[in-house]
Design a protein around this motif. Structure first.
Motif, PDB file in Angstrom:
ATOM      1  N   VAL A  36       0.839  -1.200   0.000  1.00 19.52           N
ATOM      2  CA  VAL A  36       0.000   0.000   0.000  1.00 19.52           C
ATOM      3  C   VAL A  36       0.874   1.251   0.000  1.00 19.52           C
ATOM      4  CG1 VAL A  36      -1.628   1.350   1.372  1.00 19.52           C
ATOM      5  CG2 VAL A  36      -1.998  -1.091   1.049  1.00 19.52           C
ATOM      6  N   ILE A  37       1.958   1.226   0.781  1.00 12.26           N
ATOM      7  CA  ILE A  37       2.889   2.361   0.797  1.00 12.26           C
ATOM      8  C   ILE A  37       3.515   2.557  -0.578  1.00 12.26           C
ATOM      9  CG2 ILE A  37       5.090   3.177   1.736  1.00 12.26           C
ATOM     10  CD1 ILE A  37       4.323   1.859   4.380  1.00 12.26           C
ATOM     11  N   LEU A  38       3.896   1.456  -1.225  1.00 12.52           N
ATOM     12  CA  LEU A  38       4.459   1.546  -2.579  1.00 12.52           C
ATOM     13  C   LEU A  38       3.437   2.141  -3.551  1.00 12.52           C
ATOM     14  CD1 LEU A  38       6.323  -1.888  -2.923  1.00 12.52           C
ATOM     15  CD2 LEU A  38       7.354   0.363  -2.584  1.00 12.52           C
ATOM     16  N   ALA A  39       2.175   1.724  -3.415  1.00  8.14           N
ATOM     17  CA  ALA A  39       1.141   2.218  -4.322  1.00  8.14           C
ATOM     18  C   ALA A  39       0.863   3.703  -4.105  1.00  8.14           C
ATOM     19  CB  ALA A  39      -0.142   1.410  -4.141  1.00  8.14           C
ATOM     20  N   LEU A  40       0.799   4.114  -2.848  1.00  9.58           N
ATOM     21  CA  LEU A  40       0.465   5.502  -2.543  1.00  9.58           C
ATOM     22  C   LEU A  40       1.605   6.468  -2.871  1.00  9.58           C
ATOM     23  CD1 LEU A  40      -1.399   5.096   0.873  1.00  9.58           C
ATOM     24  CD2 LEU A  40      -2.407   5.540  -1.374  1.00  9.58           C
ATOM     25  N   PHE A  41       2.819   6.022  -2.651  1.00  2.92           N
ATOM     26  CA  PHE A  41       3.962   6.917  -2.826  1.00  2.92           C
ATOM     27  C   PHE A  41       4.842   6.517  -4.007  1.00  2.92           C
ATOM     28  CE2 PHE A  41       2.798   6.936   1.680  1.00  2.92           C
ATOM     29  CZ  PHE A  41       2.581   8.298   1.885  1.00  2.92           C
ATOM     30  N   ALA A  42       4.238   5.891  -5.011  1.00  2.00           N
ATOM     31  CA  ALA A  42       4.973   5.433  -6.183  1.00  2.00           C
ATOM     32  C   ALA A  42       5.777   6.542  -6.869  1.00  2.00           C
ATOM     33  CB  ALA A  42       4.018   4.770  -7.180  1.00  2.00           C
ATOM     34  N   LEU A  78      11.916  -2.134 -11.914  1.00  4.40           N
ATOM     35  CA  LEU A  78      11.534  -1.825 -10.532  1.00  4.40           C
ATOM     36  C   LEU A  78      10.480  -0.727 -10.503  1.00  4.40           C
ATOM     37  CD1 LEU A  78      11.838  -2.068  -7.486  1.00  4.40           C
ATOM     38  CD2 LEU A  78      13.791  -0.504  -7.624  1.00  4.40           C
ATOM     39  N   SER A  79      10.670   0.312 -11.289  1.00  3.99           N
ATOM     40  CA  SER A  79       9.702   1.410 -11.320  1.00  3.99           C
ATOM     41  C   SER A  79       8.346   0.931 -11.836  1.00  3.99           C
ATOM     42  CB  SER A  79      10.233   2.545 -12.215  1.00  3.99           C
ATOM     43  OG  SER A  79      11.460   3.037 -11.726  1.00  3.99           O
ATOM     44  N   ARG A  80       8.356   0.095 -12.851  1.00  2.68           N
ATOM     45  CA  ARG A  80       7.100  -0.393 -13.410  1.00  2.68           C
ATOM     46  C   ARG A  80       6.386  -1.339 -12.444  1.00  2.68           C
ATOM     47  NH1 ARG A  80       5.793   0.529 -18.389  1.00  2.68           N
ATOM     48  NH2 ARG A  80       4.773  -1.479 -18.775  1.00  2.68           N
ATOM     49  N   ILE A  81       7.134  -2.118 -11.697  1.00  3.45           N
ATOM     50  CA  ILE A  81       6.518  -3.003 -10.704  1.00  3.45           C
ATOM     51  C   ILE A  81       5.893  -2.171  -9.577  1.00  3.45           C
ATOM     52  CG2 ILE A  81       7.037  -4.662  -8.874  1.00  3.45           C
ATOM     53  CD1 ILE A  81       8.958  -6.027 -10.805  1.00  3.45           C
ATOM     54  N   ILE A  82       6.574  -1.110  -9.159  1.00  2.00           N
ATOM     55  CA  ILE A  82       6.030  -0.242  -8.110  1.00  2.00           C
ATOM     56  C   ILE A  82       4.735   0.415  -8.579  1.00  2.00           C
ATOM     57  CG2 ILE A  82       6.426   1.879  -6.807  1.00  2.00           C
ATOM     58  CD1 ILE A  82       9.363   1.104  -6.606  1.00  2.00           C
ATOM     59  N   TYR A  83       4.732   0.943  -9.801  1.00  3.02           N
ATOM     60  CA  TYR A  83       3.514   1.545 -10.338  1.00  3.02           C
ATOM     61  C   TYR A  83       2.448   0.479 -10.613  1.00  3.02           C
ATOM     62  CZ  TYR A  83       5.176   6.352 -10.910  1.00  3.02           C
ATOM     63  OH  TYR A  83       5.596   7.629 -10.676  1.00  3.02           O
ATOM     64  N   GLY A  84       2.875  -0.733 -10.946  1.00  2.00           N
ATOM     65  CA  GLY A  84       1.925  -1.816 -11.145  1.00  2.00           C
ATOM     66  C   GLY A  84       1.186  -2.174  -9.873  1.00  2.00           C
ATOM     67  N   ALA A 236       1.719   0.440 -16.699  1.00  2.00           N
ATOM     68  CA  ALA A 236       2.494  -0.491 -15.885  1.00  2.00           C
ATOM     69  C   ALA A 236       1.539  -1.436 -15.172  1.00  2.00           C
ATOM     70  CB  ALA A 236       3.345   0.271 -14.868  1.00  2.00           C
ATOM     71  N   SER A 237       1.490  -2.670 -15.618  1.00  2.00           N
ATOM     72  CA  SER A 237       0.629  -3.697 -15.032  1.00  2.00           C
ATOM     73  C   SER A 237       1.432  -4.981 -14.919  1.00  2.00           C
ATOM     74  CB  SER A 237      -0.612  -3.922 -15.902  1.00  2.00           C
ATOM     75  OG  SER A 237      -1.268  -5.125 -15.546  1.00  2.00           O
ATOM     76  N   TRP A 238       1.285  -5.675 -13.809  1.00  2.00           N
ATOM     77  CA  TRP A 238       2.051  -6.913 -13.612  1.00  2.00           C
ATOM     78  C   TRP A 238       1.716  -7.944 -14.681  1.00  2.00           C
ATOM     79  CZ3 TRP A 238       0.719  -7.147  -7.680  1.00  2.00           C
ATOM     80  CH2 TRP A 238       1.479  -6.177  -7.020  1.00  2.00           C
ATOM     81  N   GLY A 239       0.443  -8.106 -14.993  1.00  2.00           N
ATOM     82  CA  GLY A 239       0.058  -9.067 -16.013  1.00  2.00           C
ATOM     83  C   GLY A 239       0.575  -8.684 -17.383  1.00  2.00           C
ATOM     84  N   LEU A 240       0.515  -7.404 -17.705  1.00  2.00           N
ATOM     85  CA  LEU A 240       1.023  -6.927 -18.994  1.00  2.00           C
ATOM     86  C   LEU A 240       2.531  -7.107 -19.083  1.00  2.00           C
ATOM     87  CD1 LEU A 240       0.191  -5.593 -21.647  1.00  2.00           C
ATOM     88  CD2 LEU A 240       0.503  -3.367 -20.548  1.00  2.00           C
ATOM     89  N   MET A 241       3.232  -6.891 -17.972  1.00  2.00           N
ATOM     90  CA  MET A 241       4.685  -7.092 -17.945  1.00  2.00           C
ATOM     91  C   MET A 241       5.030  -8.559 -18.168  1.00  2.00           C
ATOM     92  SD  MET A 241       5.598  -4.546 -14.757  1.00  2.00           S
ATOM     93  CE  MET A 241       7.363  -4.876 -14.785  1.00  2.00           C
ATOM     94  N   LEU A 242       4.217  -9.457 -17.603  1.00  4.04           N
ATOM     95  CA  LEU A 242       4.440 -10.887 -17.838  1.00  4.04           C
ATOM     96  C   LEU A 242       4.248 -11.227 -19.311  1.00  4.04           C
ATOM     97  CD1 LEU A 242       2.604 -12.401 -14.737  1.00  4.04           C
ATOM     98  CD2 LEU A 242       5.029 -12.676 -15.273  1.00  4.04           C
TER      99      LEU A 242
END
Length: 286
Positions: A36-42, A78-84, A236-242
């Motif tokens: 949640v912290i990563l999502a809020l402060f991405a 790393l940046s895309r995973i955080i925004y994902g 940036a989406s985890w599924g799209l990155m996969l």
């Protein structure tokens, strides 16, 4: 003046001491808090923008500059995973909220009126249950379009029967209690009875169902994005990155491994949280 009746303690009251002794719940809670912290402060935590390209470092392996490597466009993983994380939590929260509100409302409506109303609502839920999850989601999105908003609505509709069944079963148990009969005898309206006395007593099972459904919603969003039916490039989406990393798995395995780890940790966190809450609510686990 209507006399006040004594209502039994609601089952939604959590045994807080047992919560803090539950390792599964604590581990899941810590993981979710971090995400949640990563999502809020991405914007402040991500070293680069999610779409920022470093063409000179395309498919760069993990290093001090790019901790999780880069993709074929030189975007920092790393940046895309955080925004994902932000996208996955948003989709799961919205879709599960739709399922929670719709399922609970239908269940309380069925319990209130019983008879043919109950029968129609629950048979409709049975019909939705009969369809395979992915097939039903694909059918809804085929009818309304493959957008992220429609994906959230589709996931919410698919999970509605789970909440309806849990809420209905819990509400029926509450309606059989003596204090409910006493409330009826005192002339309390059905709406007030549901809102004041039934709904608070079914929150416990609904909270557990919500935490478990959030895990499956994250997995569903990743699956839809992987199939190209959820988030669209360059989001940036985890599924799209996969999906983007599968063609480079042997050349740059980090493109698929790290987003997969992110999905696994998120699903694991919510499952641990759900298991911990279930143990806390279940009096047989004392």
């Amino acid at each position: 003046m209507t006399p006040k009746i004594s209502i039994a303690p609601t089952r939604s009251h959590l045994p807080w001491k047992r919560l803090f002794r539950n390792r599964a719940l604590l581990i899941g809670g810590v993981l979710i808090t971090v995400m949640v912290i990563l999502a809020l402060f991405a914007p402040w935590l991500a070293p680069y923008g999610p779409a920022e390209q470093h063409t000179d470092h395309a498919l760069a392996s993990p290093s001090a500059q790019f901790l999780l490597g880069t993709d074929m466009f030189g975007r920092d993983q790393l940046s895309r995973i955080i925004y994902g994380t932000r996208l996955s939590f948003l989709v799961s929260a919205v879709s599960v909220s739709i399922a929670l509100l719709l399922g609970t409302a239908l269940a309380l409506l069925a319990v209130t009126y019983r008879g043919w109303v109950d029968g129609v609502i629950m048979r409709l839920m049975d019909i939705l249950f009969a369809f395979p999850f992915l097939l039903l989601v694909l059918g809804i999105m085929a009818a309304f379009g493959a957008t992220l908003t429609n994906a959230m609505i589709a996931i919410g509709i698919v999970y509605t029967p789970s909440f309806a069944r849990v809420a209905r079963a819990s509400a029926l148990g509450v309606m059989e209690q003596d204090y409910i009969e006493a409330a009826h005898g005192l002339g309390i309206s059905q709406l007030r009875l549901i809102v004041r006395h039934v709904l608070p007593n079914i929150l416990g099972p609904l909270i557990i169902q919500t935490s478990l459904s959030l895990a499956f919603a994250i997995l569903a969003e990743a699956a839809l994005s992987f199939l190209g039916l959820g988030a669209q490039p360059p989001t940036a989406s985890w599924g799209l990155m996969l999906n983007e990393g599968r063609d480079f798995f042997y050349q740059a395995p980090w493109l698929a491994v790290f987003p997969g780890v992110a999905v696994t940790l998120a699903v694991l966190a919510f499952n641990l949280l759900g298991d911990g809450l279930r143990d806390a609510f279940d009096p047989r686990s004392r």
